[in-house]
Design an enzyme around this catalytic site. Structure first.
Site, PDB file in Angstrom:
ATOM      1  N   SER A 172     -13.389  -0.447   1.429  1.00  0.00           N
ATOM      2  CA  SER A 172     -13.711   1.157   1.571  1.00  0.00           C
ATOM      3  C   SER A 172     -14.049   1.355   2.955  1.00  0.00           C
ATOM      4  CB  SER A 172     -14.640   1.458   0.482  1.00  0.00           C
ATOM      5  OG  SER A 172     -14.461   2.754   0.409  1.00  0.00           O
ATOM      6  N   ARG A 173     -13.624   2.355   3.407  1.00  0.00           N
ATOM      7  CA  ARG A 173     -13.903   2.923   4.849  1.00  0.00           C
ATOM      8  C   ARG A 173     -15.481   2.936   4.947  1.00  0.00           C
ATOM      9  NH1 ARG A 173     -10.723   7.935   6.052  1.00  0.00           N
ATOM     10  NH2 ARG A 173     -11.090   8.199   3.755  1.00  0.00           N
ATOM     11  N   ARG A 231       0.240   6.918  -0.871  1.00  0.00           N
ATOM     12  CA  ARG A 231       1.424   7.458  -0.216  1.00  0.00           C
ATOM     13  C   ARG A 231       2.009   6.583   0.255  1.00  0.00           C
ATOM     14  NH1 ARG A 231       0.378  11.735  -1.918  1.00  0.00           N
ATOM     15  NH2 ARG A 231      -0.609  13.592  -1.012  1.00  0.00           N
ATOM     16  N   GLU A 260      10.442   9.748   0.112  1.00  0.00           N
ATOM     17  CA  GLU A 260      10.838  10.432  -1.188  1.00  0.00           C
ATOM     18  C   GLU A 260      11.024  11.903  -0.785  1.00  0.00           C
ATOM     19  OE1 GLU A 260       6.537   9.647  -2.666  1.00  0.00           O
ATOM     20  OE2 GLU A 260       6.360  11.640  -2.561  1.00  0.00           O
ATOM     21  N   HIS A 278       6.856   9.626  -8.142  1.00  0.00           N
ATOM     22  CA  HIS A 278       5.720  10.580  -7.936  1.00  0.00           C
ATOM     23  C   HIS A 278       5.130  11.643  -9.003  1.00  0.00           C
ATOM     24  CE1 HIS A 278       3.260  12.057  -4.075  1.00  0.00           C
ATOM     25  NE2 HIS A 278       2.721  12.127  -5.103  1.00  0.00           N
TER      26      HIS A 278
END
Ligand code: 8YV
Length: 312
Positions: A172-173, A231, A260, A278
Protein backbone atom coordinates in the site's frame (compact mmCIF):
# COMPACT_ATOMS: atom_id res chain seq x y z
CA UNK A 1 -31.21 26.42 -21.12
CA UNK A 2 -30.01 23.71 -18.75
CA UNK A 3 -27.42 24.23 -16.07
CA UNK A 4 -26.60 20.52 -15.84
CA UNK A 5 -25.28 18.03 -18.37
CA UNK A 6 -25.56 14.28 -17.80
CA UNK A 7 -22.65 12.90 -19.83
CA UNK A 8 -22.32 9.15 -20.40
CA UNK A 9 -24.53 6.11 -20.08
CA UNK A 10 -27.09 5.93 -17.29
CA UNK A 11 -29.84 3.52 -16.28
CA UNK A 12 -33.38 4.71 -16.98
CA UNK A 13 -33.80 5.47 -13.26
CA UNK A 14 -30.67 7.60 -13.05
CA UNK A 15 -31.39 9.31 -16.35
CA UNK A 16 -34.91 10.18 -15.15
CA UNK A 17 -33.62 11.43 -11.79
CA UNK A 18 -31.03 13.62 -13.52
CA UNK A 19 -33.65 14.85 -15.98
CA UNK A 20 -35.83 15.81 -12.99
CA UNK A 21 -32.91 18.04 -11.90
CA UNK A 22 -33.06 19.65 -15.35
CA UNK A 23 -30.11 17.77 -16.83
CA UNK A 24 -29.61 17.46 -20.56
CA UNK A 25 -28.14 14.13 -21.70
CA UNK A 26 -25.01 13.88 -23.82
CA UNK A 27 -23.44 10.57 -24.91
CA UNK A 28 -19.79 11.51 -24.26
CA UNK A 29 -17.45 14.49 -23.79
CA UNK A 30 -16.89 14.59 -27.56
CA UNK A 31 -20.48 15.82 -27.96
CA UNK A 32 -19.72 19.03 -26.02
CA UNK A 33 -18.27 20.67 -29.13
CA UNK A 34 -21.64 20.18 -30.85
CA UNK A 35 -23.45 22.44 -28.34
CA UNK A 36 -23.76 26.11 -29.23
CA UNK A 37 -21.84 28.67 -27.21
CA UNK A 38 -24.85 29.91 -25.22
CA UNK A 39 -25.79 26.36 -24.19
CA UNK A 40 -22.22 25.66 -23.08
CA UNK A 41 -21.98 28.94 -21.17
CA UNK A 42 -25.10 28.06 -19.17
CA UNK A 43 -23.67 24.80 -17.81
CA UNK A 44 -22.82 24.83 -14.09
CA UNK A 45 -22.67 21.11 -13.33
CA UNK A 46 -21.70 17.90 -15.12
CA UNK A 47 -22.83 14.46 -13.99
CA UNK A 48 -20.15 12.28 -15.52
CA UNK A 49 -20.33 8.54 -16.16
CA UNK A 50 -17.64 7.25 -18.40
CA UNK A 51 -14.00 6.47 -18.93
CA UNK A 52 -13.28 8.80 -21.85
CA UNK A 53 -10.88 11.57 -20.81
CA UNK A 54 -12.49 14.71 -19.40
CA UNK A 55 -9.64 17.22 -19.35
CA UNK A 56 -8.85 20.90 -19.50
CA UNK A 57 -9.96 21.18 -23.14
CA UNK A 58 -13.44 19.87 -22.26
CA UNK A 59 -13.61 22.09 -19.17
CA UNK A 60 -12.72 25.14 -21.25
CA UNK A 61 -15.79 24.50 -23.41
CA UNK A 62 -17.89 25.06 -20.25
CA UNK A 63 -16.64 28.38 -18.79
CA UNK A 64 -19.30 28.50 -16.05
CA UNK A 65 -18.69 24.95 -14.82
CA UNK A 66 -18.54 24.57 -11.02
CA UNK A 67 -18.77 20.83 -10.43
CA UNK A 68 -18.04 17.51 -12.14
CA UNK A 69 -19.83 14.78 -10.18
CA UNK A 70 -18.34 11.43 -11.20
CA UNK A 71 -20.40 8.23 -11.22
CA UNK A 72 -17.82 5.83 -9.79
CA UNK A 73 -15.09 5.80 -7.18
CA UNK A 74 -12.30 5.90 -9.78
CA UNK A 75 -11.94 9.34 -11.32
CA UNK A 76 -8.83 8.76 -13.41
CA UNK A 77 -10.71 9.87 -16.55
CA UNK A 78 -11.04 13.37 -15.07
CA UNK A 79 -8.05 15.71 -14.99
CA UNK A 80 -8.44 16.79 -11.37
CA UNK A 81 -5.47 19.21 -11.49
CA UNK A 82 -7.04 20.96 -14.47
CA UNK A 83 -10.36 21.13 -12.61
CA UNK A 84 -8.73 22.57 -9.48
CA UNK A 85 -6.89 25.16 -11.56
CA UNK A 86 -10.27 26.32 -12.90
CA UNK A 87 -12.02 26.31 -9.52
CA UNK A 88 -14.13 23.28 -10.46
CA UNK A 89 -15.05 20.82 -7.70
CA UNK A 90 -14.75 17.11 -8.57
CA UNK A 91 -16.66 14.49 -6.59
CA UNK A 92 -16.82 10.68 -6.75
CA UNK A 93 -18.87 7.83 -5.23
CA UNK A 94 -16.66 5.97 -2.73
CA UNK A 95 -17.72 3.37 -0.11
CA UNK A 96 -21.13 2.49 -1.59
CA UNK A 97 -19.58 0.04 -4.07
CA UNK A 98 -16.96 -1.57 -1.81
CA UNK A 99 -18.95 -4.75 -1.16
CA UNK A 100 -19.87 -5.37 -4.78
CA UNK A 101 -16.34 -4.93 -6.07
CA UNK A 102 -14.90 -7.16 -3.33
CA UNK A 103 -17.59 -9.80 -3.90
CA UNK A 104 -16.80 -9.85 -7.60
CA UNK A 105 -13.03 -10.08 -7.09
CA UNK A 106 -13.34 -13.06 -4.77
CA UNK A 107 -16.06 -14.63 -6.92
CA UNK A 108 -13.91 -14.44 -10.05
CA UNK A 109 -10.94 -15.90 -8.19
CA UNK A 110 -12.96 -18.90 -7.03
CA UNK A 111 -14.61 -19.31 -10.44
CA UNK A 112 -11.21 -19.39 -12.16
CA UNK A 113 -9.49 -21.69 -9.69
CA UNK A 114 -12.44 -24.10 -9.52
CA UNK A 115 -13.04 -24.14 -13.28
CA UNK A 116 -16.61 -22.82 -13.34
CA UNK A 117 -16.36 -21.92 -17.03
CA UNK A 118 -15.29 -25.37 -18.35
CA UNK A 119 -17.70 -27.00 -15.90
CA UNK A 120 -20.66 -24.96 -17.13
CA UNK A 121 -19.65 -25.64 -20.74
CA UNK A 122 -19.49 -29.40 -20.07
CA UNK A 123 -23.07 -29.37 -18.75
CA UNK A 124 -24.53 -27.12 -21.43
CA UNK A 125 -22.86 -28.94 -24.33
CA UNK A 126 -23.79 -32.42 -23.10
CA UNK A 127 -20.09 -33.38 -22.92
CA UNK A 128 -20.50 -34.23 -19.23
CA UNK A 129 -22.57 -37.26 -20.29
CA UNK A 130 -20.38 -38.27 -23.23
CA UNK A 131 -16.86 -37.44 -22.00
CA UNK A 132 -17.23 -37.03 -18.24
CA UNK A 133 -16.56 -33.93 -16.17
CA UNK A 134 -13.77 -31.40 -16.74
CA UNK A 135 -10.22 -31.96 -15.39
CA UNK A 136 -9.57 -31.44 -11.68
CA UNK A 137 -9.33 -27.80 -10.66
CA UNK A 138 -7.40 -26.06 -7.86
CA UNK A 139 -8.38 -25.49 -4.21
CA UNK A 140 -9.01 -21.84 -3.34
CA UNK A 141 -9.16 -21.91 0.47
CA UNK A 142 -5.78 -21.36 2.08
CA UNK A 143 -3.89 -19.95 -0.90
CA UNK A 144 -1.49 -17.15 -0.06
CA UNK A 145 -2.95 -13.94 -1.43
CA UNK A 146 -1.55 -10.50 -2.14
CA UNK A 147 -3.56 -7.29 -2.23
CA UNK A 148 -2.02 -4.59 -4.41
CA UNK A 149 -3.58 -1.47 -2.87
CA UNK A 150 -5.02 -1.88 0.63
CA UNK A 151 -7.52 0.97 0.37
CA UNK A 152 -11.21 0.69 1.20
CA UNK A 153 -11.99 -1.95 -1.43
CA UNK A 154 -8.68 -3.76 -0.98
CA UNK A 155 -9.49 -4.14 2.70
CA UNK A 156 -12.90 -5.63 1.89
CA UNK A 157 -11.25 -8.13 -0.46
CA UNK A 158 -8.65 -9.03 2.19
CA UNK A 159 -11.31 -9.50 4.88
CA UNK A 160 -13.22 -11.88 2.61
CA UNK A 161 -10.04 -13.82 1.77
CA UNK A 162 -9.18 -14.09 5.46
CA UNK A 163 -12.48 -15.91 5.89
CA UNK A 164 -11.18 -18.34 3.27
CA UNK A 165 -8.19 -19.01 5.58
CA UNK A 166 -5.79 -17.29 3.18
CA UNK A 167 -2.60 -15.71 4.58
CA UNK A 168 -2.90 -12.04 3.55
CA UNK A 169 0.02 -10.02 2.19
CA UNK A 170 -0.26 -6.51 0.85
CA UNK A 171 1.42 -3.44 -0.58
CA UNK A 172 0.00 0.00 0.00
CA UNK A 173 1.18 3.55 -0.66
CA UNK A 174 0.40 4.52 2.94
CA UNK A 175 0.94 2.56 6.18
CA UNK A 176 -2.15 0.60 7.22
CA UNK A 177 -3.56 -0.76 10.47
CA UNK A 178 -4.30 -4.42 9.85
CA UNK A 179 -5.27 -7.49 11.82
CA UNK A 180 -2.32 -9.42 13.30
CA UNK A 181 -0.56 -11.70 10.84
CA UNK A 182 -1.07 -9.66 7.68
CA UNK A 183 2.26 -8.99 5.99
CA UNK A 184 3.23 -5.64 4.42
CA UNK A 185 5.75 -5.57 1.55
CA UNK A 186 7.98 -2.66 0.51
CA UNK A 187 7.09 -2.81 -3.18
CA UNK A 188 4.73 -4.59 -5.60
CA UNK A 189 7.41 -7.00 -6.86
CA UNK A 190 8.28 -8.15 -3.35
CA UNK A 191 4.56 -8.72 -2.78
CA UNK A 192 4.18 -10.77 -5.98
CA UNK A 193 7.17 -12.92 -5.04
CA UNK A 194 5.60 -13.78 -1.67
CA UNK A 195 2.13 -14.87 -2.81
CA UNK A 196 0.26 -17.38 -4.94
CA UNK A 197 -2.34 -14.93 -6.24
CA UNK A 198 -2.40 -11.17 -6.66
CA UNK A 199 -5.51 -8.97 -6.40
CA UNK A 200 -5.08 -5.59 -8.10
CA UNK A 201 -7.14 -2.75 -6.61
CA UNK A 202 -4.95 0.34 -6.82
CA UNK A 203 -6.29 3.53 -8.38
CA UNK A 204 -5.86 4.07 -12.11
CA UNK A 205 -3.96 6.95 -13.73
CA UNK A 206 -0.34 7.86 -14.45
CA UNK A 207 1.01 6.81 -11.02
CA UNK A 208 -0.01 3.19 -11.51
CA UNK A 209 0.35 2.88 -15.31
CA UNK A 210 1.87 -0.55 -16.05
CA UNK A 211 2.51 -1.23 -12.34
CA UNK A 212 1.77 -4.92 -12.85
CA UNK A 213 4.82 -5.45 -15.04
CA UNK A 214 6.22 -8.50 -16.83
CA UNK A 215 8.46 -9.09 -13.79
CA UNK A 216 5.46 -9.16 -11.44
CA UNK A 217 3.56 -11.50 -13.74
CA UNK A 218 6.57 -13.83 -13.91
CA UNK A 219 6.89 -13.73 -10.12
CA UNK A 220 3.35 -15.13 -9.79
CA UNK A 221 4.33 -17.99 -12.06
CA UNK A 222 2.59 -20.94 -13.70
CA UNK A 223 0.50 -21.77 -10.61
CA UNK A 224 -0.40 -18.15 -9.84
CA UNK A 225 -3.52 -16.15 -10.56
CA UNK A 226 -3.90 -12.43 -11.25
CA UNK A 227 -7.22 -10.76 -10.42
CA UNK A 228 -7.77 -7.19 -11.65
CA UNK A 229 -10.79 -5.15 -10.57
CA UNK A 230 -9.15 -1.71 -10.75
CA UNK A 231 -8.18 -0.39 -14.19
CA UNK A 232 -6.77 -2.07 -17.29
CA UNK A 233 -4.04 0.57 -17.42
CA UNK A 234 -2.43 -0.88 -14.27
CA UNK A 235 -1.42 -4.08 -16.06
CA UNK A 236 1.09 -4.58 -18.90
CA UNK A 237 -1.55 -6.31 -20.99
CA UNK A 238 0.87 -7.45 -23.70
CA UNK A 239 3.11 -9.14 -21.13
CA UNK A 240 0.03 -10.67 -19.49
CA UNK A 241 -1.26 -12.07 -22.78
CA UNK A 242 2.11 -13.65 -23.58
CA UNK A 243 2.50 -15.12 -20.09
CA UNK A 244 -0.99 -16.65 -20.17
CA UNK A 245 -0.52 -18.01 -23.71
CA UNK A 246 2.86 -19.56 -22.80
CA UNK A 247 1.63 -20.97 -19.48
CA UNK A 248 4.07 -18.80 -17.50
CA UNK A 249 1.07 -17.45 -15.55
CA UNK A 250 -1.56 -19.90 -14.35
CA UNK A 251 -4.61 -17.71 -14.93
CA UNK A 252 -6.08 -14.24 -14.88
CA UNK A 253 -9.52 -12.98 -13.86
CA UNK A 254 -10.06 -9.55 -15.36
CA UNK A 255 -13.05 -7.24 -15.00
CA UNK A 256 -11.15 -4.36 -16.62
CA UNK A 257 -9.14 -4.01 -19.83
CA UNK A 258 -6.89 -1.40 -21.38
CA UNK A 259 -9.00 -0.66 -24.43
CA UNK A 260 -12.38 -1.54 -22.92
CA UNK A 261 -15.04 -2.07 -24.07
CA UNK A 262 -12.85 -3.48 -26.85
CA UNK A 263 -10.69 -6.39 -25.71
CA UNK A 264 -7.60 -7.65 -27.54
CA UNK A 265 -8.84 -10.85 -29.26
CA UNK A 266 -5.50 -12.56 -28.56
CA UNK A 267 -6.19 -12.12 -24.84
CA UNK A 268 -9.96 -12.72 -24.94
CA UNK A 269 -9.69 -16.18 -26.50
CA UNK A 270 -7.28 -17.65 -23.92
CA UNK A 271 -8.70 -20.54 -21.90
CA UNK A 272 -6.88 -19.54 -18.71
CA UNK A 273 -8.51 -16.08 -18.77
CA UNK A 274 -11.78 -15.40 -16.97
CA UNK A 275 -13.03 -12.14 -18.50
CA UNK A 276 -15.97 -9.99 -17.38
CA UNK A 277 -17.21 -6.71 -18.92
CA UNK A 278 -16.43 -4.25 -16.07
CA UNK A 279 -19.40 -5.28 -13.93
CA UNK A 280 -17.76 -4.85 -10.51
CA UNK A 281 -20.36 -2.38 -9.23
CA UNK A 282 -23.12 -3.38 -11.63
CA UNK A 283 -25.94 -4.37 -9.28
CA UNK A 284 -29.31 -2.67 -8.97
CA UNK A 285 -28.63 -1.82 -5.33
CA UNK A 286 -25.14 -0.40 -5.73
CA UNK A 287 -25.78 1.52 -8.93
CA UNK A 288 -28.81 3.13 -7.24
CA UNK A 289 -26.64 4.16 -4.29
CA UNK A 290 -23.94 5.50 -6.63
CA UNK A 291 -26.47 7.50 -8.63
CA UNK A 292 -28.05 8.95 -5.50
CA UNK A 293 -24.65 9.99 -4.11
CA UNK A 294 -23.65 11.51 -7.46
CA UNK A 295 -26.83 13.61 -7.52
CA UNK A 296 -26.46 14.67 -3.88
CA UNK A 297 -22.90 15.85 -4.61
CA UNK A 298 -24.04 17.71 -7.71
CA UNK A 299 -26.94 19.40 -5.94
CA UNK A 300 -24.79 20.34 -2.93
CA UNK A 301 -22.15 22.18 -4.96
CA UNK A 302 -24.74 23.91 -7.13
CA UNK A 303 -26.50 25.08 -3.94
CA UNK A 304 -23.23 26.42 -2.54
CA UNK A 305 -22.80 23.65 0.04
CA UNK A 306 -19.91 21.23 0.57
CA UNK A 307 -20.36 17.92 -1.27
CA UNK A 308 -20.30 14.66 0.71
CA UNK A 309 -17.40 13.11 -1.16
CA UNK A 310 -15.14 15.67 -2.80
CA UNK A 311 -11.97 14.67 -4.59
CA UNK A 312 -10.27 18.09 -4.71
C1 8YV B 1 -18.03 2.14 -12.15
C2 8YV B 1 -15.69 1.75 -11.49
O1 8YV B 1 -19.22 1.77 -11.68
O2 8YV B 1 -16.34 3.06 -9.64
C3 8YV B 1 -15.49 2.80 -10.47
O3 8YV B 1 -14.40 3.40 -10.47
O4 8YV B 1 -14.80 1.35 -12.12
C4 8YV B 1 -17.00 1.13 -11.75
O5 8YV B 1 -17.34 0.40 -10.66
C5 8YV B 1 -18.12 2.27 -13.59
O6 8YV B 1 -16.93 2.75 -14.05
C6 8YV B 1 -19.27 3.17 -13.99
O7 8YV B 1 -18.93 3.95 -15.04
Amino acid sequence: MTGILAIGRYTDTDRDALAAMGARALPDPGALAGLDEAARAAVRGVAYAGHAPFGGAEMDLLPGLRVIANFGVGYDAIDVAAASARGITVTNTPEVLNDDVADLAVGMWIALLRGFEPGIAAVRSGRWATEGGPPLARKATGRTVGILGLGRIGREIADRLSAFKCPVHYWSRHPKETPPGWTAHPDPLALARAVDDLFVIVVGGPDTEGMVSAAIIDALGPEGVLVNVSRGSVVDEGALTRALAEGRLGGAALDVFRGEPSVDPELARLGNLLPLPHIDSATVETRAAMGALQRRNLAAVLAGRSPETPVN
